[in-house]
Write a protein that holds these residues in place. Structure first.
Motif, PDB file in Angstrom:
ATOM      1  N   ASN A 167       0.851  -1.190   0.000  1.00  0.00           N
ATOM      2  CA  ASN A 167       0.000   0.000   0.000  1.00  0.00           C
ATOM      3  C   ASN A 167       0.889   1.243   0.000  1.00  0.00           C
ATOM      4  N   GLY A 168       0.545   2.183  -0.840  1.00  0.00           N
ATOM      5  CA  GLY A 168       1.314   3.416  -0.896  1.00  0.00           C
ATOM      6  C   GLY A 168       1.309   4.016  -2.285  1.00  0.00           C
ATOM      7  N   GLN A 169       2.167   4.998  -2.481  1.00  0.00           N
ATOM      8  CA  GLN A 169       2.210   5.716  -3.748  1.00  0.00           C
ATOM      9  C   GLN A 169       3.638   6.139  -4.074  1.00  0.00           C
ATOM     10  N   LYS A 170       3.989   6.086  -5.344  1.00  0.00           N
ATOM     11  CA  LYS A 170       5.280   6.553  -5.841  1.00  0.00           C
ATOM     12  C   LYS A 170       5.031   7.645  -6.875  1.00  0.00           C
ATOM     13  N   THR A 171       6.012   8.528  -7.041  1.00  0.00           N
ATOM     14  CA  THR A 171       5.857   9.592  -8.030  1.00  0.00           C
ATOM     15  C   THR A 171       7.188   9.867  -8.735  1.00  0.00           C
ATOM     16  N   PHE A 172       7.107  10.626  -9.839  1.00  0.00           N
ATOM     17  CA  PHE A 172       8.272  10.945 -10.675  1.00  0.00           C
ATOM     18  C   PHE A 172       8.948   9.669 -11.183  1.00  0.00           C
ATOM     19  N   ILE A 173       8.158   8.667 -11.552  1.00  0.00           N
ATOM     20  CA  ILE A 173       8.723   7.386 -11.967  1.00  0.00           C
ATOM     21  C   ILE A 173       8.938   7.368 -13.482  1.00  0.00           C
ATOM     22  N   SER A 174      10.204   7.436 -13.888  1.00  0.00           N
ATOM     23  CA  SER A 174      10.545   7.371 -15.311  1.00  0.00           C
ATOM     24  C   SER A 174      10.189   5.994 -15.861  1.00  0.00           C
ATOM     25  N   ASN A 175       9.585   5.980 -17.044  1.00  0.00           N
ATOM     26  CA  ASN A 175       9.144   4.748 -17.700  1.00  0.00           C
ATOM     27  C   ASN A 175       7.964   4.110 -16.989  1.00  0.00           C
ATOM     28  N   GLY A 176       7.270   4.902 -16.184  1.00  0.00           N
ATOM     29  CA  GLY A 176       6.140   4.362 -15.432  1.00  0.00           C
ATOM     30  C   GLY A 176       5.010   3.840 -16.302  1.00  0.00           C
ATOM     31  N   ILE A 177       4.848   4.407 -17.482  1.00  0.00           N
ATOM     32  CA  ILE A 177       3.792   3.956 -18.393  1.00  0.00           C
ATOM     33  C   ILE A 177       4.247   2.744 -19.183  1.00  0.00           C
ATOM     34  N   THR A 225      10.213  11.092 -22.727  1.00  0.00           N
ATOM     35  CA  THR A 225      10.368  10.119 -21.646  1.00  0.00           C
ATOM     36  C   THR A 225       9.139  10.180 -20.749  1.00  0.00           C
ATOM     37  N   ASP A 226       8.341   9.119 -20.743  1.00  0.00           N
ATOM     38  CA  ASP A 226       7.130   9.174 -19.917  1.00  0.00           C
ATOM     39  C   ASP A 226       7.488   9.095 -18.430  1.00  0.00           C
ATOM     40  N   THR A 227       6.771   9.854 -17.640  1.00  0.00           N
ATOM     41  CA  THR A 227       6.962   9.904 -16.188  1.00  0.00           C
ATOM     42  C   THR A 227       5.594   9.821 -15.539  1.00  0.00           C
ATOM     43  N   ALA A 228       5.456   8.971 -14.540  1.00  0.00           N
ATOM     44  CA  ALA A 228       4.120   8.702 -14.008  1.00  0.00           C
ATOM     45  C   ALA A 228       4.119   8.525 -12.499  1.00  0.00           C
ATOM     46  N   GLU A 229       2.909   8.490 -11.966  1.00  0.00           N
ATOM     47  CA  GLU A 229       2.678   8.103 -10.574  1.00  0.00           C
ATOM     48  C   GLU A 229       2.331   6.621 -10.541  1.00  0.00           C
ATOM     49  N   LEU A 230       2.662   5.954  -9.457  1.00  0.00           N
ATOM     50  CA  LEU A 230       2.293   4.558  -9.256  1.00  0.00           C
ATOM     51  C   LEU A 230       1.470   4.463  -7.974  1.00  0.00           C
ATOM     52  N   VAL A 231       0.396   3.699  -8.038  1.00  0.00           N
ATOM     53  CA  VAL A 231      -0.515   3.582  -6.895  1.00  0.00           C
ATOM     54  C   VAL A 231      -0.658   2.112  -6.507  1.00  0.00           C
ATOM     55  N   PHE A 232      -0.552   1.837  -5.201  1.00  0.00           N
ATOM     56  CA  PHE A 232      -0.686   0.477  -4.676  1.00  0.00           C
ATOM     57  C   PHE A 232      -1.806   0.452  -3.633  1.00  0.00           C
ATOM     58  N   GLU A 233      -2.811  -0.328  -3.930  1.00  0.00           N
ATOM     59  CA  GLU A 233      -3.958  -0.468  -3.022  1.00  0.00           C
ATOM     60  C   GLU A 233      -4.187  -1.951  -2.755  1.00  0.00           C
ATOM     61  N   ASP A 234      -3.607  -2.425  -1.668  1.00  0.00           N
ATOM     62  CA  ASP A 234      -3.672  -3.858  -1.334  1.00  0.00           C
ATOM     63  C   ASP A 234      -3.185  -4.731  -2.490  1.00  0.00           C
ATOM     64  N   ALA A 235      -2.097  -4.306  -3.126  1.00  0.00           N
ATOM     65  CA  ALA A 235      -1.511  -5.095  -4.219  1.00  0.00           C
ATOM     66  C   ALA A 235      -0.798  -6.307  -3.635  1.00  0.00           C
ATOM     67  N   ARG A 236      -1.137  -7.488  -4.139  1.00  0.00           N
ATOM     68  CA  ARG A 236      -0.564  -8.725  -3.616  1.00  0.00           C
ATOM     69  C   ARG A 236       0.570  -9.206  -4.524  1.00  0.00           C
ATOM     70  N   VAL A 237       1.747  -9.328  -3.936  1.00  0.00           N
ATOM     71  CA  VAL A 237       2.943  -9.742  -4.682  1.00  0.00           C
ATOM     72  C   VAL A 237       3.532 -10.965  -3.997  1.00  0.00           C
ATOM     73  N   PRO A 238       3.852 -12.017  -4.740  1.00  0.00           N
ATOM     74  CA  PRO A 238       4.405 -13.231  -4.120  1.00  0.00           C
ATOM     75  C   PRO A 238       5.707 -12.932  -3.372  1.00  0.00           C
ATOM     76  N   VAL A 239       5.915 -13.625  -2.276  1.00  0.00           N
ATOM     77  CA  VAL A 239       7.153 -13.488  -1.510  1.00  0.00           C
ATOM     78  C   VAL A 239       8.353 -13.850  -2.376  1.00  0.00           C
TER      79      VAL A 239
END
Length: 397
Positions: A167-177, A225-239
């Protein structure tokens, strides 16, 4: 009988001719092939990609098909197992045309994390796709309100059986798209006594439920160069997608910063060279008061000063690159190069635009785009102020 000896013509100094013994004929063959590819596939599309603020994924796939991506990756994972000199050439040629820099970032800055710290299963799964261009990568460090203070990040990953819940948010992410694989820095232990010890890195695939790209951010420059925000809302990622060990993410990031900052310095130097080249051509062709602008003393002094700064920076960068290729720890000097050369390029963008006069403000002239694009170089990869802090600390201050 006296003989008149004709005066010898002064030798012309070629600023851009460099003797770099660590680059072999194979490196230059790679450069020649890559340059032809970029002239064909990138240069005609620059204006379109700038307007769309996006470089299509197909471009990176074509680069992969031609063997230009991730040249350092071992053959068992689909790569060529080449030395850092090839990464240097890749960065130089992409910076020269001013588009596609994400290919260098993915190949030389992000993928090495996977090579160094990934499990065998992770390497077999992702590295061949990075080499082929099937996927490109992005790294998620920066968060809203938190820039250089990585220890202060708020994005969390809580263990839930065989998964982490992010859970959380990232910003200014190059190649985010564009990216298909994201290296996301998270807090796996928010209660760690030393905040940086609670940071881990998770590999998150595009399309993971609960993970989405937010806005495509509008920027002052580097529009292709695309730059984006990333959003995580209960994103489930394998250990199994944990990179290396839990809680070691901060140390992994620090371990690879030397190479990242060398790459930035290399790119900034090439941009400075290109700005000077185009300005040299312009001042020789442009006339004012009945003679070329290049004949004015002020123009000559400006060009002489910038040429000197570039020549000194070239020597410094080449020395650092050679030492880095030999495995030396040159992090202090790299910090020096990163701040000084990016700041030099930013100053030069102003001086070169001024020498173009009103035409420099027109989009049809390359200096206008370079002026915008270079502005961020002293910021990303560690700001000038952070570089000076590192240098001072390593000086024992």
């Amino acid at each position: 009988m006296s003989q008149t000896i004709p005066a010898s013509k002064p030798a012309t100094f070629d600023l851009f001719k460099r003797n770099r013994p660590f680059l072999t004929q194979e490196h230059e063959m790679f450069r020649s092939s890559l340059r032809k590819f970029l002239e064909r596939e990138a240069v005609p599309n620059i204006e379109k990609w700038e307007e769309e603020q996006y470089t299509p994924r197909e471009f990176y796939q074509k680069m992969g098909e031609q063997g230009f991506l991730c040249p350092q990756v071992a053959p068992e994972y689909g790569g060529l197992g080449l030395d850092f000199g090839f990464n240097m050439v890749l960065a130089e040629e992409l910076s020269r045309v001013g588009v596609g820099g994400l290919a260098s970032m993915s190949s030389s800055i992000i993928v090495p994390y996977l090579e160094r710290y990934g499990t065998e299963e992770q390497k077999k799964k992702y590295l061949p796709k990075c080499v082929s261009g099937e996927i490109t990568t992005a790294i998620g460090m920066t968060e809203p309100g938190i820039g250089s203070d990585l220890a202060g990040m708020r994005t969390t990953a809580v263990r839930d059986g065989d998964h982490y819940i992010i859970n959380g948010q990232k910003t200014f992410i190059s190649n985010g798209i564009n990216a298909g694989l994201f290296f996301i820095c998270v807090k796996t232990d928010p209660t760690a006594t030393l905040a940086h010890k609670g940071i881990s890195i998770l590999l998150v695939e595009d399309g993971t439920p609960g993970f989405s790209c937010g806005r495509k951010l509008k920027k002052l420059g580097q529009h292709s160069t695309d730059t984006a925000e990333l959003v995580f809302e209960d994103a489930r990622v394998p250990v199994s997608n944990l990179l290396g060990e839990e809680g070691k993410g901060f140390y992994y990031l620090m371990d690879k910063l030397q190479q990242e900052r060398i790459m930035i310095a290399i790119g900034a130097l090439v941009v400075a060279e290109e700005m000077l080249k185009t300005t040299m051509t312009y001042v020789k062709e442009r006339h004012a008061f009945g003679k070329p602008i290049s004949s004015f003393q002020n123009t000559q002094f400006e060009m002489a000063e910038m040429a000197t700064e570039i020549s000194m920076a070239q020597t410094f960068v080449d020395d650092l690159t050679y030492r880095h290729m030999n495995g030396e720890n040159v992090s202090t000097q790299v910090s020096m190069a990163k701040w000084s050369i990016t700041e030099m390029a930013r100053r030069m963008s102003v001086r070169c635009l001024q020498l173009h006069g009103g035409y420099g403000f027109m989009e049809e002239y390359a200096i206008a785009r370079r002026y915008r694009d270079v502005a961020v170089m002293p910021i990303y990869g560690g700001t000038t102020e952070i570089m000076k802090n590192i240098i001072a600390k390593n000086l024992g201050m």
